[in-house]
Motif scaffolding. Structure first.
Motif, PDB file in Angstrom:
ATOM      1  N   ILE A 101      14.376  -8.522 -11.431  1.00  0.00           N
ATOM      2  CA  ILE A 101      13.584  -7.361 -11.856  1.00  0.00           C
ATOM      3  C   ILE A 101      12.095  -7.667 -12.038  1.00  0.00           C
ATOM      4  CG2 ILE A 101      13.311  -5.634 -13.692  1.00  0.00           C
ATOM      5  CD1 ILE A 101      16.376  -5.594 -13.861  1.00  0.00           C
ATOM      6  N   PRO A 102      11.716  -8.773 -12.739  1.00  0.00           N
ATOM      7  CA  PRO A 102      10.276  -9.058 -12.819  1.00  0.00           C
ATOM      8  C   PRO A 102       9.647  -9.236 -11.452  1.00  0.00           C
ATOM      9  CG  PRO A 102      11.527 -10.566 -14.217  1.00  0.00           C
ATOM     10  CD  PRO A 102      12.513  -9.760 -13.468  1.00  0.00           C
ATOM     11  N   ALA A 103      10.389  -9.858 -10.532  1.00  0.00           N
ATOM     12  CA  ALA A 103       9.852 -10.057  -9.175  1.00  0.00           C
ATOM     13  C   ALA A 103       9.635  -8.718  -8.481  1.00  0.00           C
ATOM     14  CB  ALA A 103      10.801 -10.926  -8.357  1.00  0.00           C
ATOM     15  N   ILE A 104      10.509  -7.731  -8.781  1.00  0.00           N
ATOM     16  CA  ILE A 104      10.336  -6.406  -8.180  1.00  0.00           C
ATOM     17  C   ILE A 104       9.052  -5.758  -8.681  1.00  0.00           C
ATOM     18  CG2 ILE A 104      11.274  -4.058  -8.076  1.00  0.00           C
ATOM     19  CD1 ILE A 104      14.045  -5.241  -8.127  1.00  0.00           C
ATOM     20  N   VAL A 105       8.836  -5.858  -9.999  1.00  0.00           N
ATOM     21  CA  VAL A 105       7.649  -5.211 -10.573  1.00  0.00           C
ATOM     22  C   VAL A 105       6.374  -5.843 -10.021  1.00  0.00           C
ATOM     23  CG1 VAL A 105       6.466  -4.631 -12.703  1.00  0.00           C
ATOM     24  CG2 VAL A 105       8.939  -4.651 -12.645  1.00  0.00           C
TER      25      VAL A 105
ATOM     26  N   VAL B 281      12.483  -2.371   1.274  1.00  0.00           N
ATOM     27  CA  VAL B 281      12.749  -3.082   2.522  1.00  0.00           C
ATOM     28  C   VAL B 281      12.787  -4.588   2.259  1.00  0.00           C
ATOM     29  CG1 VAL B 281      11.815  -3.650   4.793  1.00  0.00           C
ATOM     30  CG2 VAL B 281      11.731  -1.301   3.986  1.00  0.00           C
ATOM     31  N   ALA B 282      11.771  -5.074   1.537  1.00  0.00           N
ATOM     32  CA  ALA B 282      11.692  -6.513   1.249  1.00  0.00           C
ATOM     33  C   ALA B 282      12.894  -6.961   0.432  1.00  0.00           C
ATOM     34  CB  ALA B 282      10.402  -6.823   0.490  1.00  0.00           C
ATOM     35  N   LEU B 283      13.323  -6.097  -0.500  1.00  0.00           N
ATOM     36  CA  LEU B 283      14.435  -6.452  -1.378  1.00  0.00           C
ATOM     37  C   LEU B 283      15.739  -6.575  -0.591  1.00  0.00           C
ATOM     38  CD1 LEU B 283      14.873  -6.949  -4.356  1.00  0.00           C
ATOM     39  CD2 LEU B 283      15.448  -4.559  -4.633  1.00  0.00           C
ATOM     40  N   VAL B 284      15.963  -5.616   0.311  1.00  0.00           N
ATOM     41  CA  VAL B 284      17.195  -5.670   1.099  1.00  0.00           C
ATOM     42  C   VAL B 284      17.208  -6.913   1.975  1.00  0.00           C
ATOM     43  CG1 VAL B 284      18.494  -4.540   2.931  1.00  0.00           C
ATOM     44  CG2 VAL B 284      17.559  -3.188   1.057  1.00  0.00           C
ATOM     45  N   LEU B 285      16.102  -7.133   2.721  1.00  0.00           N
ATOM     46  CA  LEU B 285      16.032  -8.309   3.590  1.00  0.00           C
ATOM     47  C   LEU B 285      16.135  -9.593   2.776  1.00  0.00           C
ATOM     48  CD1 LEU B 285      13.139  -7.319   6.023  1.00  0.00           C
ATOM     49  CD2 LEU B 285      15.558  -7.462   6.538  1.00  0.00           C
ATOM     50  N   GLY B 286      15.364  -9.654   1.680  1.00  0.00           N
ATOM     51  CA  GLY B 286      15.328 -10.859   0.856  1.00  0.00           C
ATOM     52  C   GLY B 286      16.661 -11.142   0.200  1.00  0.00           C
TER      53      GLY B 286
ATOM     54  N   LEU C 271       2.715   5.207   8.913  1.00  0.00           N
ATOM     55  CA  LEU C 271       3.306   4.963   7.596  1.00  0.00           C
ATOM     56  C   LEU C 271       4.535   4.059   7.715  1.00  0.00           C
ATOM     57  CD1 LEU C 271       2.211   6.130   5.026  1.00  0.00           C
ATOM     58  CD2 LEU C 271       4.015   7.848   5.064  1.00  0.00           C
ATOM     59  N   PHE C 272       5.370   4.372   8.711  1.00  0.00           N
ATOM     60  CA  PHE C 272       6.613   3.644   8.915  1.00  0.00           C
ATOM     61  C   PHE C 272       6.348   2.175   9.248  1.00  0.00           C
ATOM     62  CE2 PHE C 272       9.880   2.234  11.946  1.00  0.00           C
ATOM     63  CZ  PHE C 272      10.990   2.296  11.123  1.00  0.00           C
ATOM     64  N   ASN C 273       5.395   1.936  10.166  1.00  0.00           N
ATOM     65  CA  ASN C 273       5.101   0.559  10.561  1.00  0.00           C
ATOM     66  C   ASN C 273       4.514  -0.249   9.412  1.00  0.00           C
ATOM     67  OD1 ASN C 273       6.027   0.909  13.108  1.00  0.00           O
ATOM     68  ND2 ASN C 273       4.034   1.352  14.016  1.00  0.00           N
ATOM     69  N   VAL C 274       3.662   0.383   8.612  1.00  0.00           N
ATOM     70  CA  VAL C 274       3.069  -0.312   7.467  1.00  0.00           C
ATOM     71  C   VAL C 274       4.183  -0.765   6.528  1.00  0.00           C
ATOM     72  CG1 VAL C 274       1.629  -0.022   5.424  1.00  0.00           C
ATOM     73  CG2 VAL C 274       0.870   0.893   7.588  1.00  0.00           C
ATOM     74  N   ILE C 275       5.151   0.125   6.295  1.00  0.00           N
ATOM     75  CA  ILE C 275       6.213  -0.194   5.342  1.00  0.00           C
ATOM     76  C   ILE C 275       7.077  -1.356   5.824  1.00  0.00           C
ATOM     77  CG2 ILE C 275       8.356   0.692   4.321  1.00  0.00           C
ATOM     78  CD1 ILE C 275       6.883   3.408   4.122  1.00  0.00           C
ATOM     79  N   TRP C 276       7.503  -1.327   7.085  1.00  0.00           N
ATOM     80  CA  TRP C 276       8.377  -2.418   7.506  1.00  0.00           C
ATOM     81  C   TRP C 276       7.625  -3.723   7.653  1.00  0.00           C
ATOM     82  CZ3 TRP C 276       7.783  -5.454  11.642  1.00  0.00           C
ATOM     83  CH2 TRP C 276       7.215  -4.958  12.818  1.00  0.00           C
ATOM     84  N   ALA C 277       6.329  -3.635   8.084  1.00  0.00           N
ATOM     85  CA  ALA C 277       5.552  -4.871   8.225  1.00  0.00           C
ATOM     86  C   ALA C 277       5.352  -5.533   6.865  1.00  0.00           C
ATOM     87  CB  ALA C 277       4.200  -4.572   8.866  1.00  0.00           C
ATOM     88  N   LEU C 278       4.972  -4.736   5.862  1.00  0.00           N
ATOM     89  CA  LEU C 278       4.780  -5.304   4.527  1.00  0.00           C
ATOM     90  C   LEU C 278       6.106  -5.767   3.945  1.00  0.00           C
ATOM     91  CD1 LEU C 278       2.074  -2.998   2.953  1.00  0.00           C
ATOM     92  CD2 LEU C 278       1.859  -5.392   3.536  1.00  0.00           C
ATOM     93  N   GLY C 279       7.165  -5.000   4.208  1.00  0.00           N
ATOM     94  CA  GLY C 279       8.485  -5.382   3.711  1.00  0.00           C
ATOM     95  C   GLY C 279       8.900  -6.744   4.248  1.00  0.00           C
ATOM     96  N   LEU C 280       8.645  -6.964   5.528  1.00  0.00           N
ATOM     97  CA  LEU C 280       8.988  -8.246   6.154  1.00  0.00           C
ATOM     98  C   LEU C 280       8.193  -9.383   5.525  1.00  0.00           C
ATOM     99  CD1 LEU C 280      10.675  -9.225   8.601  1.00  0.00           C
ATOM    100  CD2 LEU C 280       8.546  -9.227   9.887  1.00  0.00           C
ATOM    101  N   VAL C 281       6.895  -9.140   5.304  1.00  0.00           N
ATOM    102  CA  VAL C 281       6.035 -10.192   4.752  1.00  0.00           C
ATOM    103  C   VAL C 281       6.437 -10.537   3.314  1.00  0.00           C
ATOM    104  CG1 VAL C 281       3.662 -10.717   4.086  1.00  0.00           C
ATOM    105  CG2 VAL C 281       4.116  -9.639   6.272  1.00  0.00           C
TER     106      VAL C 281
ATOM    107  N   SER D 298       4.542   1.590  -1.881  1.00  0.00           N
ATOM    108  CA  SER D 298       4.901   0.408  -2.659  1.00  0.00           C
ATOM    109  C   SER D 298       6.410   0.384  -2.923  1.00  0.00           C
ATOM    110  CB  SER D 298       4.094   0.341  -3.955  1.00  0.00           C
ATOM    111  OG  SER D 298       4.270   1.489  -4.725  1.00  0.00           O
ATOM    112  N   PHE D 299       7.002   1.529  -3.241  1.00  0.00           N
ATOM    113  CA  PHE D 299       8.437   1.523  -3.515  1.00  0.00           C
ATOM    114  C   PHE D 299       9.251   1.315  -2.246  1.00  0.00           C
ATOM    115  CE2 PHE D 299       7.271   2.918  -7.663  1.00  0.00           C
ATOM    116  CZ  PHE D 299       8.311   2.508  -8.472  1.00  0.00           C
ATOM    117  N   ALA D 300       8.842   1.999  -1.158  1.00  0.00           N
ATOM    118  CA  ALA D 300       9.594   1.847   0.089  1.00  0.00           C
ATOM    119  C   ALA D 300       9.464   0.429   0.621  1.00  0.00           C
ATOM    120  CB  ALA D 300       9.082   2.851   1.125  1.00  0.00           C
ATOM    121  N   GLY D 301       8.252  -0.136   0.560  1.00  0.00           N
ATOM    122  CA  GLY D 301       8.034  -1.491   1.061  1.00  0.00           C
ATOM    123  C   GLY D 301       8.824  -2.513   0.277  1.00  0.00           C
TER     124      GLY D 301
END
Lengths: 266, 322
Positions: A192-196, A83-88, A133-143, A77-80
């Motif tokens: 921050i609320p969006a992160i939580v 990833v989403a935060l950086v891209l977003g 593990l790696f693929n799950v993280i980047w796929a969820l991060g992208l979504v 959850s934190f890694a994903g």
């Protein structure tokens, strides 16, 4: 000045969240039996003093597995979300700051990603590129990235019009520097609320993917995988369903309460 | 009138672009496969001749752009070729599974509406008081329960209380409509619960905002009853903002149905999807993914247009409505 009263949401949320953190620490320290060790003699044992949460169909200690699973859940959850935060952040800032065609294109792309219902896109990406593990993280991060991009875009548009940004522009400060130094820190509080909430939703998605067999791969433990294995023994060994479900709900509920607390502060 | 025509036109254009992007994303997801797709489908035991034959059949030897265009043409004409594992046309496979997934999503949408509206109305009558607190706590807790976990727990409870087969066996709607609805009811409830909480929260906030408006006070001083004000004035106005929320809820319900089908063993699109993933049946997989996403694009489009028809104020600043 008197201290402001702390919202009860923070207290309840904090307690629930710390349960998972403690479980994760215990899992990292390797407390209890080996979560991956099978034993033919102790299959499907009910919870007792020696097996706090009972054992599963392969004789593995459920308590140890739950501890191990909390480790992966927290990590993904934190890694994903990172990833989403950086891209977003990058996409949202570009869209908000430059506006016009950039804005249209980035938001259209984000909207298109959001058109795939639920975790469909992540599911496909992982099934195509192989479950790890790696693929799950980047796929969820992208979504999840478009959600953050939206929040950032709105914030940047608000901040962009302020005097100090105008001032920086007049001084001829490089737009990248304006975004990184002047806009980013000021917009961050709003995200921050969006992160939580993102952490909670990420956990929901990851557990669903693991349940379907496309998340964390066995023999590693994850709540979703434990639950899908437990399904065949649901009447014989209800504890296999109850404990992992409870942990999952505790984690997500804790995060929701914390986000409610943050929203209440505003 | 002219403004309305340009609005609809620009929206339709955007719909087209989004559909195109969705198709591109779907296609791209299947083109990033490391290694040879035909080899992946056939497995390591296939001979080079077999692999080459499949490559030729799937058009894998053509350039990427050409493959995309021919796939796109197939997607829009409903002809995505044959599934590699079922040996049936992709479109007919998908259509045969639609009753389950759509039935499940529709039933859970009904549950969301039937439960969230009354509770939001009751809750917002006296905010902060007993019923509001009760509903809000329920809302928070049910928000945090993943649908598949709720399904497992309810299967557990049902089996303890009524025996293992209480959940009901699936029957197609044309054969036994009563049984069809009956066996979808519990899964639909499990999918709906978190979204009931979400809709409730949204609706409650929206009603409370409307309530603080001047026209409500004026109606009250004119002597209208609370109930009349609620149903004639407040609810129609709150509905406008709820439309968008509902379109997102529908997307989540659809996504939830795909997973919950797996728990209840219902032969829907979700099961087909998992089978397609397991058998690495890419034509089928891309068909399911594209059609589901395309449907959501149209739902969002419809929600957007509907909202504009309900609230003319939105048309003025449509420039930043993206």
């Amino acid at each position: 000045m008197r201290n402001k009263k702390i919202s009860p949401y923070y207290i309840v949320g904090g307690i629930l969240f710390s349960i998972i953190v403690i479980a994760c620490i215990l899992g990292l320290l390797g407390v209890g039996p080996d979560p991956e060790k099978t034993s033919a003699s102790s299959k499907l044992l009910a919870p007792s003093a020696s097996h706090l949460m009972g054992t599963d169909n392969m004789g593995r200690d459920l308590f140890a597995r739950v501890l191990a699973a909390s480790k992966y859940t927290l990590f993904i959850s934190f890694a994903g979300v990172s990833v989403a935060l950086v891209l977003g952040t990058v996409a949202g800032m570009l869209a908000g700051y430059f506006g016009g065609i950039w804005d249209r294109m980035i938001m259209l792309l984000g909207n298109s990603i959001m058109c795939f219902p639920g975790i469909l896109l992540a599911l496909v990406a992982v099934s195509v590129s192989g479950p790890s593990l790696f693929n799950v993280i980047w796929a969820l991060g992208l979504v999840f990235a478009p959600t953050f991009a939206r929040v950032y875009r709105t914030e940047v548009i608000k901040i962009k019009g302020r005097d100090y940004i105008l001032h920086a522009k007049i001084l001829g400060v490089n737009p990248i520097r304006i975004m990184a130094v002047h806009i980013f820190p000021n917009a961050f509080a709003q995200i921050i609320p969006a992160i939580v909430i993102g952490l909670a939703n990420m956990t929901l998605s990851e557990s669903a993917m693991s349940y379907l067999g496309l998340g964390v791969q066995p023999p590693k433990a994850s709540y979703g995988k434990i639950l899908s294995d437990a399904q065949s023994y649901i009447t014989a060994a209800p504890w296999l369903v109850i404990f992992p479900s409870l942990m999952l709900v505790i984690y997500i509920l804790g995060l929701y309460f914390i986000s409610e607390g943050i929203r209440g502060d505003k | 009138m002219k403004e309305r025509v340009t609005y609809i036109l620009s929206r339709v254009l955007e719909l087209m672009i989004t559909l195109l992007l969705v198709s591109l994303l779907t296609f791209a997801a299947f083109s990033i496969i490391p290694g040879d797709t035909a080899r992946t489908i056939l497995g390591p035991s296939a001979s080079p001749e077999q692999v080459e034959a499949l490559r030729e059949k799937m058009g894998l030897n053509d350039p990427l752009l050409f493959r995309y265009l021919s796939w796109l043409k197939g997607a829009f004409t409903g002809d995505l070729g044959n599934s590699t594992s079922f040996n049936q046309p992709v479109s007919s496979l998908i259509i045969s599974r639609l009753p389950v997934t759509f039935g499940l999503s529709f039933l859970s949408l009904c549950l969301v509406l039937v439960i969230s509206y009354p509770s939001a109305v009751i809750s917002s009558r006296r905010p902060g008081k007993f019923w509001d607190q009760v509903f809000s706590v329920f809302g928070h807790v049910s928000f945090a329960i993943p649908p598949f976990v709720l399904s497992l727990v309810s299967v557990l409870i049902a089996s303890k209380l009524f025996g293992y087969f209480a959940v009901g066996k699936y029957a197609s709607p044309s054969k036994d409509f009563g049984q069809y609805i009956y066996c979808l009811l519990l899964p639909a409830f499990c999918v709906a619960v978190p979204k009931i909480a979400m809709t409730f929260k949204f609706l409650r906030a929206s009603i409370l905002t409307e309530k603080s408006n001047d026209y409500v006070r004026t109606s009250k001083s004119r002597g209208l009853s609370d109930i009349k004000i609620m149903f004639r004035h407040i609810l129609p106005n709150s509905n406008v903002s709820v439309i968008t929320a509902l379109s997102i809820v529908l997307s989540d319900l659809l996504g939830g149905s795909l997973i919950v089908e797996q728990v209840f063993n219902l032969p829907g699109l979700g099961r087909l999807l998992i089978q397609a993933i397991g058998r690495r049946d890419f034509p089928l997989l891309s068909g399911i993914v594209f059609y589901l996403a395309a449907m959501m694009v149209i739902v969002y489009f419809a929600a957007d247009v509907l909202m504009n028809m309900c609230d003319p104020r939105l048309r003025k600043n449509r420039g930043d409505s993206l």
